[in-house]
Design a protein around this motif. Structure first.
Motif, PDB file in Angstrom:
ATOM      1  N   THR A  97      10.077 -18.339 116.089  1.00  0.00           N
ATOM      2  CA  THR A  97       8.632 -18.218 116.243  1.00  0.00           C
ATOM      3  C   THR A  97       8.071 -19.396 117.021  1.00  0.00           C
ATOM      4  O   THR A  97       6.866 -19.563 117.097  1.00  0.00           O
ATOM      5  CB  THR A  97       7.943 -18.143 114.868  1.00  0.00           C
ATOM      6  N   SER A  98       8.934 -20.207 117.590  1.00  0.00           N
ATOM      7  CA  SER A  98       8.509 -21.412 118.295  1.00  0.00           C
ATOM      8  C   SER A  98       9.436 -21.648 119.483  1.00  0.00           C
ATOM      9  O   SER A  98      10.599 -21.262 119.457  1.00  0.00           O
ATOM     10  CB  SER A  98       8.564 -22.610 117.346  1.00  0.00           C
ATOM     11  N   GLU A  99       8.906 -22.304 120.491  1.00  0.00           N
ATOM     12  CA  GLU A  99       9.741 -22.678 121.636  1.00  0.00           C
ATOM     13  C   GLU A  99      10.666 -23.827 121.269  1.00  0.00           C
ATOM     14  O   GLU A  99      11.684 -24.035 121.901  1.00  0.00           O
ATOM     15  CB  GLU A  99       8.861 -23.044 122.829  1.00  0.00           C
ATOM     16  N   ASN A 100      10.308 -24.588 120.240  1.00  0.00           N
ATOM     17  CA  ASN A 100      11.128 -25.683 119.744  1.00  0.00           C
ATOM     18  C   ASN A 100      12.263 -25.095 118.913  1.00  0.00           C
ATOM     19  O   ASN A 100      12.026 -24.542 117.836  1.00  0.00           O
ATOM     20  CB  ASN A 100      10.272 -26.642 118.906  1.00  0.00           C
ATOM     21  N   GLU A 101      13.488 -25.200 119.386  1.00  0.00           N
ATOM     22  CA  GLU A 101      14.642 -24.598 118.714  1.00  0.00           C
ATOM     23  C   GLU A 101      14.896 -25.178 117.325  1.00  0.00           C
ATOM     24  O   GLU A 101      15.554 -24.559 116.503  1.00  0.00           O
ATOM     25  CB  GLU A 101      15.890 -24.739 119.574  1.00  0.00           C
ATOM     26  N   ASP A 102      14.368 -26.373 117.051  1.00  0.00           N
ATOM     27  CA  ASP A 102      14.550 -26.993 115.743  1.00  0.00           C
ATOM     28  C   ASP A 102      13.513 -26.507 114.726  1.00  0.00           C
ATOM     29  O   ASP A 102      13.653 -26.748 113.533  1.00  0.00           O
ATOM     30  CB  ASP A 102      14.472 -28.518 115.854  1.00  0.00           C
ATOM     31  N   ASP A 103      12.474 -25.838 115.191  1.00  0.00           N
ATOM     32  CA  ASP A 103      11.401 -25.346 114.323  1.00  0.00           C
ATOM     33  C   ASP A 103      11.727 -23.921 113.892  1.00  0.00           C
ATOM     34  O   ASP A 103      11.314 -22.959 114.509  1.00  0.00           O
ATOM     35  CB  ASP A 103      10.063 -25.391 115.076  1.00  0.00           C
ATOM     36  N   VAL A 104      12.510 -23.797 112.819  1.00  0.00           N
ATOM     37  CA  VAL A 104      12.938 -22.477 112.353  1.00  0.00           C
ATOM     38  C   VAL A 104      12.544 -22.253 110.895  1.00  0.00           C
ATOM     39  O   VAL A 104      13.273 -21.639 110.130  1.00  0.00           O
ATOM     40  CB  VAL A 104      14.453 -22.265 112.565  1.00  0.00           C
ATOM     41  N   GLY A 105      11.364 -22.732 110.512  1.00  0.00           N
ATOM     42  CA  GLY A 105      10.875 -22.533 109.151  1.00  0.00           C
ATOM     43  C   GLY A 105      10.538 -21.079 108.882  1.00  0.00           C
ATOM     44  O   GLY A 105      10.688 -20.586 107.771  1.00  0.00           O
ATOM     45  N   ILE A 106      10.081 -20.375 109.916  1.00  0.00           N
ATOM     46  CA  ILE A 106       9.786 -18.945 109.838  1.00  0.00           C
ATOM     47  C   ILE A 106      10.556 -18.256 110.956  1.00  0.00           C
ATOM     48  O   ILE A 106      10.490 -18.675 112.110  1.00  0.00           O
ATOM     49  CB  ILE A 106       8.282 -18.652 110.005  1.00  0.00           C
TER      50      ILE A 106
END
Length: 124
Positions: A97-106
């Motif tokens: 849900t984010s362009e940041n590959e580390d941001d995978v909370g959802i």
């Protein structure tokens, strides 16, 4: 009553997102044998699509890049690994849900033409 209990368990498991502690498949299925979960990058994700407290947040999340597909369906703890799900069928696509590959909370799952939202579970 069951839904209320499940929400309390889910909130307990999600806890403080900054902690970084991993919840195990064993813990989740022990508390809720019918949990709609999958594992990705060593973390357990739980379906929050229909939970009341998440309804207002859905619009903040849009599908970004494809990260994988469900490879196995199982409710057994033994052998439950990345891209294994309890209810989603093999081949179900998973998106960030984010362009940041580390941001995978959802993560968003595309299932039967609809988007479903799964939250990473962390110990509090």
């Amino acid at each position: 009553m069951y839904r209320f209990s499940f929400v309390l368990v889910l909130l307990f498991l999600v806890g403080c997102m900054a902690d970084g502690g991993k919840v195990t498949v064993r813990e989740v299925l022990k508390n809720n044998p019918t949990a709609d979960i999958f594992q990705y990058n060593g973390f357990v994700y739980s379906n929050v699509t229909e939970l009341d407290w998440f309804n207002d947040k859905k619009e903040n999340y849009k599908k970004n890049s494809l990260v994988g597909e469900i490879k196995k369906k199982s409710t057994r703890v033994l052998g439950f690994k990345d891209l294994t799900a309890t209810t989603l069928p093999v081949g179900t696509k998973i998106y960030t849900t984010s362009e940041n590959e580390d941001d995978v909370g959802i993560l968003i799952v595309e299932y039967e033409g609809k988007d479903m939202y799964f939250m990473r579970l962390l110990e509090g």
